[in-house]
Enzyme design. Structure first.
Site, PDB file in Angstrom:
ATOM      1  N   HIS A  80     -18.229 -46.889 -18.555  1.00  0.00           N
ATOM      2  CA  HIS A  80     -19.535 -46.256 -18.338  1.00  0.00           C
ATOM      3  C   HIS A  80     -19.469 -44.732 -18.275  1.00  0.00           C
ATOM      4  O   HIS A  80     -20.493 -44.061 -18.273  1.00  0.00           O
ATOM      5  CB  HIS A  80     -20.186 -46.765 -17.045  1.00  0.00           C
ATOM      6  CG  HIS A  80     -19.597 -46.157 -15.795  1.00  0.00           C
ATOM      7  ND1 HIS A  80     -18.465 -46.641 -15.215  1.00  0.00           N
ATOM      8  CD2 HIS A  80     -19.988 -45.089 -15.044  1.00  0.00           C
ATOM      9  CE1 HIS A  80     -18.175 -45.915 -14.139  1.00  0.00           C
ATOM     10  NE2 HIS A  80     -19.072 -44.956 -14.026  1.00  0.00           N
TER      11      HIS A  80
HETATM   12  C1  UD1 Z   1     -23.665 -42.366 -12.359  1.00  0.00           C
HETATM   13  C2  UD1 Z   1     -22.774 -41.278 -11.766  1.00  0.00           C
HETATM   14  C3  UD1 Z   1     -21.316 -41.662 -11.973  1.00  0.00           C
HETATM   15  C4  UD1 Z   1     -21.031 -43.026 -11.419  1.00  0.00           C
HETATM   16  C5  UD1 Z   1     -22.019 -44.050 -11.993  1.00  0.00           C
HETATM   17  C6  UD1 Z   1     -21.838 -45.370 -11.314  1.00  0.00           C
HETATM   18  C7  UD1 Z   1     -23.690 -39.013 -11.924  1.00  0.00           C
HETATM   19  C8  UD1 Z   1     -23.628 -37.716 -12.619  1.00  0.00           C
HETATM   20  N1  UD1 Z   1     -22.988 -40.008 -12.465  1.00  0.00           N
HETATM   21  O1  UD1 Z   1     -23.411 -42.407 -13.753  1.00  0.00           O
HETATM   22  O2  UD1 Z   1     -20.498 -40.730 -11.290  1.00  0.00           O
HETATM   23  O3  UD1 Z   1     -19.726 -43.398 -11.779  1.00  0.00           O
HETATM   24  O4  UD1 Z   1     -23.358 -43.607 -11.753  1.00  0.00           O
HETATM   25  O5  UD1 Z   1     -22.347 -46.426 -12.062  1.00  0.00           O
HETATM   26  O6  UD1 Z   1     -24.341 -39.118 -10.914  1.00  0.00           O
HETATM   27  N2  UD1 Z   1     -29.472 -46.474 -16.803  1.00  0.00           N
HETATM   28  C9  UD1 Z   1     -30.209 -47.614 -16.935  1.00  0.00           C
HETATM   29  N3  UD1 Z   1     -30.576 -48.277 -15.804  1.00  0.00           N
HETATM   30  C10 UD1 Z   1     -30.237 -47.863 -14.551  1.00  0.00           C
HETATM   31  C11 UD1 Z   1     -29.491 -46.694 -14.439  1.00  0.00           C
HETATM   32  C12 UD1 Z   1     -29.111 -46.007 -15.566  1.00  0.00           C
HETATM   33  O7  UD1 Z   1     -30.546 -48.033 -18.040  1.00  0.00           O
HETATM   34  O8  UD1 Z   1     -30.596 -48.542 -13.558  1.00  0.00           O
HETATM   35  C13 UD1 Z   1     -29.029 -45.760 -18.034  1.00  0.00           C
HETATM   36  C14 UD1 Z   1     -30.042 -44.720 -18.509  1.00  0.00           C
HETATM   37  O9  UD1 Z   1     -30.012 -44.731 -19.910  1.00  0.00           O
HETATM   38  C15 UD1 Z   1     -29.438 -43.431 -17.986  1.00  0.00           C
HETATM   39  C16 UD1 Z   1     -27.950 -43.707 -18.093  1.00  0.00           C
HETATM   40  O10 UD1 Z   1     -27.807 -45.078 -17.773  1.00  0.00           O
HETATM   41  O11 UD1 Z   1     -29.817 -42.311 -18.718  1.00  0.00           O
HETATM   42  C17 UD1 Z   1     -27.092 -42.877 -17.148  1.00  0.00           C
HETATM   43  O12 UD1 Z   1     -27.494 -43.070 -15.789  1.00  0.00           O
HETATM   44  P1  UD1 Z   1     -27.142 -41.979 -14.666  1.00  0.00           P
HETATM   45  O13 UD1 Z   1     -27.551 -42.461 -13.338  1.00  0.00           O
HETATM   46  O14 UD1 Z   1     -27.637 -40.650 -15.081  1.00  0.00           O
HETATM   47  O15 UD1 Z   1     -25.566 -41.877 -14.743  1.00  0.00           O
HETATM   48  P2  UD1 Z   1     -24.489 -43.041 -14.719  1.00  0.00           P
HETATM   49  O16 UD1 Z   1     -23.809 -43.082 -16.038  1.00  0.00           O
HETATM   50  O17 UD1 Z   1     -25.059 -44.279 -14.201  1.00  0.00           O
HETATM   51  N1  UDP Z   2     -19.454 -53.326 -10.064  1.00  0.00           N
HETATM   52  C1  UDP Z   2     -20.311 -54.416  -9.940  1.00  0.00           C
HETATM   53  N2  UDP Z   2     -20.779 -54.986 -11.096  1.00  0.00           N
HETATM   54  C2  UDP Z   2     -20.444 -54.544 -12.328  1.00  0.00           C
HETATM   55  C3  UDP Z   2     -19.569 -53.433 -12.442  1.00  0.00           C
HETATM   56  C4  UDP Z   2     -19.099 -52.833 -11.282  1.00  0.00           C
HETATM   57  O1  UDP Z   2     -20.623 -54.846  -8.829  1.00  0.00           O
HETATM   58  O2  UDP Z   2     -20.908 -55.129 -13.320  1.00  0.00           O
HETATM   59  C5  UDP Z   2     -18.941 -52.693  -8.835  1.00  0.00           C
HETATM   60  C6  UDP Z   2     -17.441 -52.603  -8.768  1.00  0.00           C
HETATM   61  O3  UDP Z   2     -16.906 -53.796  -8.228  1.00  0.00           O
HETATM   62  C7  UDP Z   2     -17.237 -51.395  -7.847  1.00  0.00           C
HETATM   63  C8  UDP Z   2     -18.405 -50.500  -8.209  1.00  0.00           C
HETATM   64  O4  UDP Z   2     -19.380 -51.345  -8.825  1.00  0.00           O
HETATM   65  O5  UDP Z   2     -17.324 -51.761  -6.485  1.00  0.00           O
HETATM   66  C9  UDP Z   2     -17.962 -49.437  -9.160  1.00  0.00           C
HETATM   67  O6  UDP Z   2     -19.071 -48.812  -9.708  1.00  0.00           O
HETATM   68  P1  UDP Z   2     -19.057 -48.054 -11.108  1.00  0.00           P
HETATM   69  O7  UDP Z   2     -17.944 -48.532 -11.936  1.00  0.00           O
HETATM   70  O8  UDP Z   2     -20.429 -48.150 -11.659  1.00  0.00           O
HETATM   71  O9  UDP Z   2     -18.889 -46.521 -10.678  1.00  0.00           O
HETATM   72  P2  UDP Z   2     -17.682 -45.600 -10.196  1.00  0.00           P
HETATM   73  O10 UDP Z   2     -16.894 -46.321  -9.174  1.00  0.00           O
HETATM   74  O11 UDP Z   2     -16.885 -45.229 -11.403  1.00  0.00           O
HETATM   75  O12 UDP Z   2     -18.376 -44.391  -9.671  1.00  0.00           O
END
Ligand code: UD1
Ligand code: UDP
Length: 387
Positions: free
Chosen positions: A222
């Protein structure tokens, strides 16, 4: 009547999971002393990225949902700052608790510090030393706006000292005289607490995958550096598809929505091939208990996630990390996590290495004793008793 009020700020999936460890410890050990207000910034909003965790982890529903949603970094963060500022003014908490390094954490740090509300940062001190990562900027800003900083690892604690934080500071602690702690990791608390529960709770998902139990690789992707760069995403996924075909092992991929969006828009042909492959299953994001089950029963993990890297260690699974560097350096030094970036050759080498190596890997206790949330809350309470 609780003596202090904490304002918990969550927004992204891993923060909801982390906050559940703190909520549970408040309910169990501090309900007379600490009351909790929960703010959800709305950064993650799909049911499987947010609501599912509130239901499953028995956290009380957010007291406020700011509905920030997805937008550019500036738009998203500024909307959160405005919302959090209003909540702090209304609720007058004794402190604000931030988790990790997302834009939701950054917004909390800015809003609270400007209102002179003490900031508590959980997962402080982590550094990738790569400032092109949005999370690296967020981490540095959060740490330097904090009064209490809880570092989960030795490396994180050292990083804070290298940036001028002093362990010998004495109370009263303030933003100008902060206190740093070396603690464990609250995600380890969670994995211990939920591991058995996950096994007990019948999971439809694992039933469906039952023929693959102990015989699959778990893959999550991601990170923006991978999803937003079609060359990297294509190199990673083509290689994994080939490795699955050649080795005969199944790859289960619960993908973040942004990864699917990128595949759909930038790599349509590869997406079609992946969907046709009998050895690859792209599935929607799974719940935390399902994720724990997938991690416990897999052969190895391939990921760019921070949390999933650590969970690979909690559940004693080798891990291939799709990044140039990691904040969880102890895993790499331990030899159970391998950094391969988006390099097909290195990915293949480490995949073959871990497929052949079934025994002899060691998983030392890097992340505490599973009681970190209670320790953190005790220290927060003490800070206010010392005032
Ligand atoms: C965010 C965090 C990242 C973390 C991740 C956990 C920042 C800068 N990044 O990244 O550090 O590892 O969350 O998962 O804060 N989207 C959906 N549905 C949702 C949420 C997001 O479709 O419920 C899609 C949208 O297209 C959006 C993209 O994901 O533009 C990115 O979402 P965003 O919250 O900006 O960043 P993450 O990649 O989720
Ligand atoms: N996780 C989850 N379902 C998923 C993928 C991840 O519950 O389909 C959980 C995972 O077990 C961990 C957390 O989400 O506890 C990690 O989140 P993510 O990978 O989105 O973000 P990061 O840790 O890199 O910020």
């Amino acid at each position: 009547m609780p003596r202090i009020k904490v304002l918990n700020i969550v927004g992204a999936r891993p923060q909801i999971i982390k906050a559940s460890a703190i909520s549970r410890a408040i309910r169990k050990h501090f309900s007379d002393a600490i009351s909790e207000v929960l703010v959800h910034t709305g950064q993650h909003y799909d049911k499987e990225m947010s609501e599912v965790f509130f239901d499953e982890l028995e956290i009380h529903k957010p007291d406020y949902n700011l509905g920030a949603g997805s937008a550019s970094h500036g738009k998203q963060t500024s909307m959160m700052i405005t919302g959090i500022e209003e909540v702090i003014i209304k609720e007058k908490p004794n402190c604000v608790i931030l988790y990790g390094d997302t834009n939701s954490s950054l917004a909390g740090a800015i809003a609270a510090s400007k209102l002179h509300c003490p900031v508590v940062h959980i997962e402080a001190g982590l550094r990738s030393f790569n400032k092109t990562m949005p999370e690296e900027i967020n981490r540095i800003m959060c740490d330097h706006a904090s009064t209490l900083l809880f570092a989960p690892t030795n490396a994180a604690f050292k990083n804070l000292m290298n940036e001028g934080f002093r362990p010998e500071n004495s109370p009263p602690y303030t933003i100008s005289n902060p206190k740093i702690y070396l603690t464990g990791d609250i995600m380890y608390d969670n994995s211990l607490y939920y591991s058995e529960l996950a096994e007990k709770k019948k999971s439809g998902l694992l039933d469906k995958l039952s023929d693959k139990k102990d015989g699959y690789v778990l893959v999550t992707i991601h990170r923006d550096s991978n999803t937003d760069d079609p060359d990297r995403l294509s190199a990673i996924l083509s290689t994994i598809m080939r490795l699955a075909d050649d080795s005969g092992i199944h790859c289960i991929m619960p993908f973040h929505p942004r990864t699917v969006v990128s595949l759909n828009t930038k790599l349509k042909e590869l997406h079609r091939e992946l969907c046709k492959s009998t050895k690859v299953s792209i599935i929607p994001p799974v719940s935390y208990l399902e994720m724990i089950l997938l991690e416990k029963h897999c052969r190895m993990i391939i990921t760019d996630s921070g949390g999933v890297q650590k969970e690979s260690h909690f559940f004693k699974k080798p891990c291939i990390v799709l990044r140039k560097e990691t904040e969880w350096v102890e895993l790499v030094l331990n030899g159970t996590a391998k950094l391969v970036d988006a390099d097909s050759k290195r990915l293949k080498e480490e995949f073959v290495h871990f497929m052949e190596l079934n025994e002899g890997l060691d998983y030392p206790a890097f992340y505490g004793d599973g009681k970190t949330a209670g320790f953190i809350l005790g220290e927060i309470l003490q800070m206010f008793e010392n005032r």
